[in-house]
Design a protein around this motif. Structure first.
Motif: not given
Length: 122
Positions: A88-99, A101-116
């Motif tokens: 169930e861990d099978t998925a495309m994994y992406h990293c993201a950055v928020r310039w 404030g703190d990060c929460f899962f539902n925060s707005f993230y400024n930049i996303w990677g393409q994924g692995t």
């Protein structure tokens, strides 16, 4: 140019481990937070792990005790160590950055990677 490039995905059997990396470049700010997210086609994106600028972390319940998020500021790289992997861990994994404030899962993230892609077989 701000860029996030993920690597380290692959195919592994259940119970195995992988370490994902997210190489960052061109960041115009300090004090940012970052996160790992995953998505399966046809399903909503899911937050996996977050690390804030003070190195505090947050994990999804589904990965607690199995995944570890970390960062190497000198290398400008974010990591996700994934142990005891499950199908169930099978998925495309992406990293993201928020310039700011703190990060929460539902925060707005400024930049996303393409994924692995991570594929876990039973």
């Amino acid at each position: 140019q701000v860029q996030l490039v993920e690597s380290g995905g692959g195919s592994v059997q259940a119970g195995g481990s992988l370490r994902l990396s997210c190489a960052a470049s061109g960041f115009p700010y300090s004090g940012y937070c970052m996160g790992w997210f995953r998505q399966v086609p046809g399903k909503e994106r899911e937050g996996v792990a977050i690390i804030n600028s003070d190195s505090s972390t947050r994990y999804a319940d589904s990965v607690k005790g199995r995944f570890t998020i970390s960062k190497d500021n000198a290398k400008n790289t974010l990591y996700l160590q994934m142990n005891s992997l499950k199908p169930e861990d099978t998925a495309m994994y992406h990293c993201a950055v928020r310039w700011h404030g703190d990060c929460f899962f539902n925060s707005f993230y400024n930049i996303w990677g393409q994924g692995t892609q991570v594929t876990v077989s039973s």
